[in-house]
Design a protein around this motif. Structure first.
Motif, PDB file in Angstrom:
ATOM      1  N   VAL A   1      65.185  -2.916  34.510  1.00  5.98           N
ATOM      2  CA  VAL A   1      63.928  -2.518  35.143  1.00  5.98           C
ATOM      3  C   VAL A   1      64.285  -1.826  36.448  1.00  5.98           C
ATOM      4  O   VAL A   1      65.054  -2.360  37.259  1.00  5.98           O
ATOM      5  CB  VAL A   1      63.016  -3.724  35.423  1.00  5.98           C
ATOM      6  CG1 VAL A   1      61.825  -3.310  36.309  1.00  5.98           C
ATOM      7  CG2 VAL A   1      62.509  -4.335  34.132  1.00  5.98           C
ATOM      8  N   THR A   2      63.760  -0.640  36.636  1.00 11.22           N
ATOM      9  CA  THR A   2      63.994   0.097  37.869  1.00 11.22           C
ATOM     10  C   THR A   2      62.776  -0.050  38.771  1.00 11.22           C
ATOM     11  O   THR A   2      61.644   0.205  38.355  1.00 11.22           O
ATOM     12  CB  THR A   2      64.243   1.591  37.586  1.00 11.22           C
ATOM     13  OG1 THR A   2      65.389   1.712  36.755  1.00 11.22           O
ATOM     14  CG2 THR A   2      64.478   2.361  38.881  1.00 11.22           C
ATOM     15  N   LEU A   3      63.022  -0.480  39.985  1.00  8.91           N
ATOM     16  CA  LEU A   3      61.969  -0.670  40.973  1.00  8.91           C
ATOM     17  C   LEU A   3      62.003   0.514  41.928  1.00  8.91           C
ATOM     18  O   LEU A   3      62.998   0.746  42.612  1.00  8.91           O
ATOM     19  CB  LEU A   3      62.241  -1.975  41.723  1.00  8.91           C
ATOM     20  CG  LEU A   3      61.148  -2.614  42.554  1.00  8.91           C
ATOM     21  CD1 LEU A   3      59.878  -2.800  41.745  1.00  8.91           C
ATOM     22  CD2 LEU A   3      61.641  -3.951  43.097  1.00  8.91           C
ATOM     23  N   ASN A   4      60.941   1.293  41.950  1.00 10.36           N
ATOM     24  CA  ASN A   4      60.878   2.487  42.789  1.00 10.36           C
ATOM     25  C   ASN A   4      60.397   2.163  44.199  1.00 10.36           C
ATOM     26  O   ASN A   4      59.895   1.067  44.464  1.00 10.36           O
ATOM     27  CB  ASN A   4      59.957   3.530  42.149  1.00 10.36           C
ATOM     28  CG  ASN A   4      60.499   4.019  40.818  1.00 10.36           C
ATOM     29  OD1 ASN A   4      61.685   4.317  40.685  1.00 10.36           O
ATOM     30  ND2 ASN A   4      59.632   4.060  39.801  1.00 10.36           N
ATOM     31  N   ALA A   5      60.512   3.148  45.087  1.00 10.89           N
ATOM     32  CA  ALA A   5      60.180   2.935  46.496  1.00 10.89           C
ATOM     33  C   ALA A   5      58.720   2.596  46.708  1.00 10.89           C
ATOM     34  O   ALA A   5      58.364   1.975  47.705  1.00 10.89           O
ATOM     35  CB  ALA A   5      60.549   4.174  47.310  1.00 10.89           C
ATOM     36  N   ASP A   6      57.840   2.999  45.802  1.00  5.60           N
ATOM     37  CA  ASP A   6      56.413   2.681  45.928  1.00  5.60           C
ATOM     38  C   ASP A   6      56.037   1.432  45.143  1.00  5.60           C
ATOM     39  O   ASP A   6      54.871   1.161  44.917  1.00  5.60           O
ATOM     40  CB  ASP A   6      55.563   3.866  45.467  1.00  5.60           C
ATOM     41  CG  ASP A   6      55.781   4.193  43.990  1.00  5.60           C
ATOM     42  OD1 ASP A   6      56.671   3.568  43.360  1.00  5.60           O
ATOM     43  OD2 ASP A   6      55.089   5.084  43.477  1.00  5.60           O
ATOM     44  N   TRP A   7      57.044   0.666  44.703  1.00  6.58           N
ATOM     45  CA  TRP A   7      56.885  -0.564  43.959  1.00  6.58           C
ATOM     46  C   TRP A   7      56.394  -0.342  42.526  1.00  6.58           C
ATOM     47  O   TRP A   7      56.025  -1.305  41.849  1.00  6.58           O
ATOM     48  CB  TRP A   7      55.968  -1.559  44.688  1.00  6.58           C
ATOM     49  CG  TRP A   7      56.583  -2.073  45.950  1.00  6.58           C
ATOM     50  CD1 TRP A   7      56.401  -1.567  47.203  1.00  6.58           C
ATOM     51  CD2 TRP A   7      57.510  -3.154  46.079  1.00  6.58           C
ATOM     52  NE1 TRP A   7      57.153  -2.268  48.110  1.00  6.58           N
ATOM     53  CE2 TRP A   7      57.843  -3.259  47.449  1.00  6.58           C
ATOM     54  CE3 TRP A   7      58.095  -4.054  45.173  1.00  6.58           C
ATOM     55  CZ2 TRP A   7      58.722  -4.209  47.939  1.00  6.58           C
ATOM     56  CZ3 TRP A   7      58.969  -5.013  45.669  1.00  6.58           C
ATOM     57  CH2 TRP A   7      59.276  -5.078  47.030  1.00  6.58           C
ATOM     58  N   SER A   8      56.373   0.865  42.054  1.00  6.26           N
ATOM     59  CA  SER A   8      56.139   1.091  40.630  1.00  6.26           C
ATOM     60  C   SER A   8      57.427   0.768  39.886  1.00  6.26           C
ATOM     61  O   SER A   8      58.513   0.716  40.490  1.00  6.26           O
ATOM     62  CB  SER A   8      55.716   2.537  40.374  1.00  6.26           C
ATOM     63  OG  SER A   8      56.760   3.435  40.740  1.00  6.26           O
ATOM     64  N   ILE A   9      57.323   0.547  38.569  1.00  4.49           N
ATOM     65  CA  ILE A   9      58.513   0.190  37.797  1.00  4.49           C
ATOM     66  C   ILE A   9      58.691   1.128  36.616  1.00  4.49           C
ATOM     67  O   ILE A   9      57.736   1.741  36.127  1.00  4.49           O
ATOM     68  CB  ILE A   9      58.453  -1.276  37.304  1.00  4.49           C
ATOM     69  CG1 ILE A   9      57.257  -1.481  36.352  1.00  4.49           C
ATOM     70  CG2 ILE A   9      58.423  -2.249  38.446  1.00  4.49           C
ATOM     71  CD1 ILE A   9      57.278  -2.838  35.639  1.00  4.49           C
ATOM     72  N   GLU A  10      59.942   1.229  36.203  1.00  3.70           N
ATOM     73  CA  GLU A  10      60.294   1.967  34.991  1.00  3.70           C
ATOM     74  C   GLU A  10      61.009   1.009  34.049  1.00  3.70           C
ATOM     75  O   GLU A  10      61.946   0.316  34.459  1.00  3.70           O
ATOM     76  CB  GLU A  10      61.203   3.148  35.335  1.00  3.70           C
ATOM     77  CG  GLU A  10      60.561   4.186  36.252  1.00  3.70           C
ATOM     78  CD  GLU A  10      61.552   5.243  36.718  1.00  3.70           C
ATOM     79  OE1 GLU A  10      62.620   5.370  36.060  1.00  3.70           O
ATOM     80  OE2 GLU A  10      61.277   5.917  37.722  1.00  3.70           O
ATOM     81  N   THR A  11      60.537   0.951  32.806  1.00  2.00           N
ATOM     82  CA  THR A  11      61.143   0.078  31.802  1.00  2.00           C
ATOM     83  C   THR A  11      61.291   0.872  30.504  1.00  2.00           C
ATOM     84  O   THR A  11      60.744   1.987  30.382  1.00  2.00           O
ATOM     85  CB  THR A  11      60.248  -1.154  31.528  1.00  2.00           C
ATOM     86  OG1 THR A  11      59.181  -0.769  30.665  1.00  2.00           O
ATOM     87  CG2 THR A  11      59.674  -1.726  32.819  1.00  2.00           C
ATOM     88  N   PRO A  12      61.992   0.321  29.519  1.00  2.00           N
ATOM     89  CA  PRO A  12      62.084   1.016  28.225  1.00  2.00           C
ATOM     90  C   PRO A  12      60.739   1.084  27.487  1.00  2.00           C
ATOM     91  O   PRO A  12      60.600   1.838  26.531  1.00  2.00           O
ATOM     92  CB  PRO A  12      63.087   0.164  27.440  1.00  2.00           C
ATOM     93  CG  PRO A  12      63.843  -0.591  28.463  1.00  2.00           C
ATOM     94  CD  PRO A  12      62.898  -0.830  29.587  1.00  2.00           C
ATOM     95  N   HIS A  13      59.747   0.308  27.961  1.00  2.00           N
ATOM     96  CA  HIS A  13      58.440   0.306  27.303  1.00  2.00           C
ATOM     97  C   HIS A  13      57.575   1.466  27.801  1.00  2.00           C
ATOM     98  O   HIS A  13      57.714   1.914  28.936  1.00  2.00           O
ATOM     99  CB  HIS A  13      57.683  -1.001  27.605  1.00  2.00           C
ATOM    100  CG  HIS A  13      58.447  -2.236  27.295  1.00  2.00           C
ATOM    101  ND1 HIS A  13      58.594  -2.734  26.025  1.00  2.00           N
ATOM    102  CD2 HIS A  13      59.111  -3.096  28.111  1.00  2.00           C
ATOM    103  CE1 HIS A  13      59.299  -3.841  26.067  1.00  2.00           C
ATOM    104  NE2 HIS A  13      59.635  -4.094  27.319  1.00  2.00           N
ATOM    105  N   ASP A  14      56.674   1.885  26.957  1.00  2.00           N
ATOM    106  CA  ASP A  14      55.573   2.753  27.392  1.00  2.00           C
ATOM    107  C   ASP A  14      54.462   1.799  27.829  1.00  2.00           C
ATOM    108  O   ASP A  14      53.685   1.294  27.015  1.00  2.00           O
ATOM    109  CB  ASP A  14      55.109   3.644  26.237  1.00  2.00           C
ATOM    110  CG  ASP A  14      53.970   4.573  26.642  1.00  2.00           C
ATOM    111  OD1 ASP A  14      53.319   4.313  27.678  1.00  2.00           O
ATOM    112  OD2 ASP A  14      53.711   5.542  25.901  1.00  2.00           O
ATOM    113  N   LEU A  15      54.383   1.512  29.124  1.00  2.00           N
ATOM    114  CA  LEU A  15      53.488   0.471  29.598  1.00  2.00           C
ATOM    115  C   LEU A  15      52.024   0.831  29.390  1.00  2.00           C
ATOM    116  O   LEU A  15      51.185  -0.058  29.185  1.00  2.00           O
ATOM    117  CB  LEU A  15      53.766   0.164  31.075  1.00  2.00           C
ATOM    118  CG  LEU A  15      55.142  -0.476  31.360  1.00  2.00           C
ATOM    119  CD1 LEU A  15      55.297  -0.764  32.845  1.00  2.00           C
ATOM    120  CD2 LEU A  15      55.322  -1.768  30.560  1.00  2.00           C
ATOM    121  N   ALA A  16      51.686   2.128  29.441  1.00  2.00           N
ATOM    122  CA  ALA A  16      50.291   2.527  29.178  1.00  2.00           C
ATOM    123  C   ALA A  16      49.908   2.179  27.740  1.00  2.00           C
ATOM    124  O   ALA A  16      48.817   1.651  27.481  1.00  2.00           O
ATOM    125  CB  ALA A  16      50.126   4.019  29.443  1.00  2.00           C
TER     126      ALA A  16
END
Length: 380
Positions: A35-50
């Motif tokens: 899980v990548t935590l970005n500077a604005d506290w959004s995250i990137e994961t292998p999932h399509d969270l939408a």
């Protein structure tokens, strides 16, 4: 999201954590992914969270949606607490000692936790387990995120407590770290000196702890501004947390020596100890006045009132009260006329029966006992 921003690295990503992504909330079956935590506290994961949100509305489950809802706010609060952007919610209770204000289910709710000092209370209030439970976050989400943040921010966390100015004011080079661990950053501590503009000389760490963690009361700041004595100021800060002592300066000195424990200061003052006694004992045993306070109170608890030089030669801890009671009642001991404190000091370094023989031979102090034991060994 609001909160402390995470500076981006040269690669454009910020903090990467490996997390367990469970297939359902009721199983430990999981896959591990980044899980990548970005500077604005959004995250990137292998999932399509939408897409996962749509599936969830139709009865599906995605562990990383729970991570985003609960673990991210928990990690955010943890970072703000550890950077001292947010003050840990702890307080001093005159009956219980240091306590955490926000008791949390699945952590410390109803446990009656109390802590030996402010730093221990702050450590719990800012711990990953407490913060995660406060937000209802799964620990398998919060722990790796917080650990990644801890590593990322390590240089900053290691340097923020340093304050030569604070060390000079308190005459304690470790003051910055001690106050930081109690939840008070150096800049905030220095601002607290505005309450006592007329005080010169050494300002005890207990003053800062009281200002930070005790509630004010009407007229306090006005009275503080009039003080020229750090000990008087200290008493004014701490007086709501303890009965008003007859000798506020002596109480203030003891409060400083015990590092802000009103209970310890009052108990020691009640039986006649002063801050000078704690200094003497600290020199005798090579410890701190706070260590001296705790040691003396173990002796006070069994009805003994030793002095610093008495304890210099003692090899064991304070004896059990029942053991002391039996020895003091012994006819051979009673005939000697020695005090309960003397008996306690001797029995901490010898067996009860050897002690009785030693007392009949004129032994009265731990130093005498050492000499007596050596002569006995040489004789045999």
């Amino acid at each position: 999201m609001n909160g402390t921003q995470i500076p981006a690295t040269l690669g454009g990503s910020c903090v990467i954590a490996e997390i367990d992504c469970h297939r359902s909330p009721d199983t430990t079956d999981c896959t591990v992914h980044a899980v990548t935590l970005n500077a604005d506290w959004s995250i990137e994961t292998p999932h399509d969270l939408a897409a996962e949100e749509i599936a969830e509305a139709l009865g599906g489950y995605c562990d990383c949606l729970e991570l985003r809802r609960r673990a991210i706010p928990a990690a955010q609060e943890w970072l703000d607490l550890h950077l001292r952007r947010t003050r840990a919610r702890v307080r001093y209770d005159p009956d219980e000692g240091w306590v955490v204000i926000d008791e949390v289910h699945d952590c410390c709710w109803g446990m009656g936790y109390w802590f030996r000092d402010a730093a221990a209370a702050v450590e719990h209030a800012t711990s990953p387990s407490h913060v995660a439970a406060k937000h209802g976050a799964w620990f398998h989400h919060a722990r790796p995120l917080i650990e990644a943040l801890r590593v990322h921010w390590a240089p900053e966390l290691e340097s923020r407590w340093r304050s030569p100015e604070l060390g000079e004011l308190t005459r304690d080079p470790a003051a910055g770290r001690a106050l930081w661990e109690a939840g008070i950053p150096p800049a905030v501590a220095l601002d607290m000196l505005a309450h006592i503009p007329a005080v010169t000389g050494v300002v005890p760490l207990s003053y800062f702890l009281g200002i930070a963690h005790l509630e004010s009361y009407p007229g306090r700041d006005r009275e503080l501004a009039r003080q020229t004595s750090a000990q008087e100021a200290l008493w004014l800060v701490w007086s709501p947390a303890s009965p008003a002592p007859r000798r506020p300066v002596a109480f203030g000195e003891l409060l400083a020596a015990t590092h802000g424990s009103a209970q310890q200061a009052l108990r020691l003052m009640d039986v006649g100890y002063t801050a000078a006694d704690l200094d003497e004992l600290a020199r005798a045993i090579g410890g701190t006045t706070s260590t001296s306070s705790r040691l003396l109170l173990t002796w006070v608890a069994v009805g003994c009132l030793p002095r610093g030089d008495d304890l210099r030669h003692v090899t064991g801890p304070a004896p059990e009260a029942a053991t002391l009671d039996a020895l003091v009642a012994n006819e051979r001991i009673r005939r000697s006329g020695i005090s309960r404190t003397q008996v306690g000091l001797l029995v901490s370094s010898a067996s009860p029966w050897a002690l009785i023989d030693a007392v009949e031979d004129g032994v009265r102090t731990p130093h005498d006992l050492t000499t007596w034991q050596r002569r006995r060994r040489d004789h045999w």
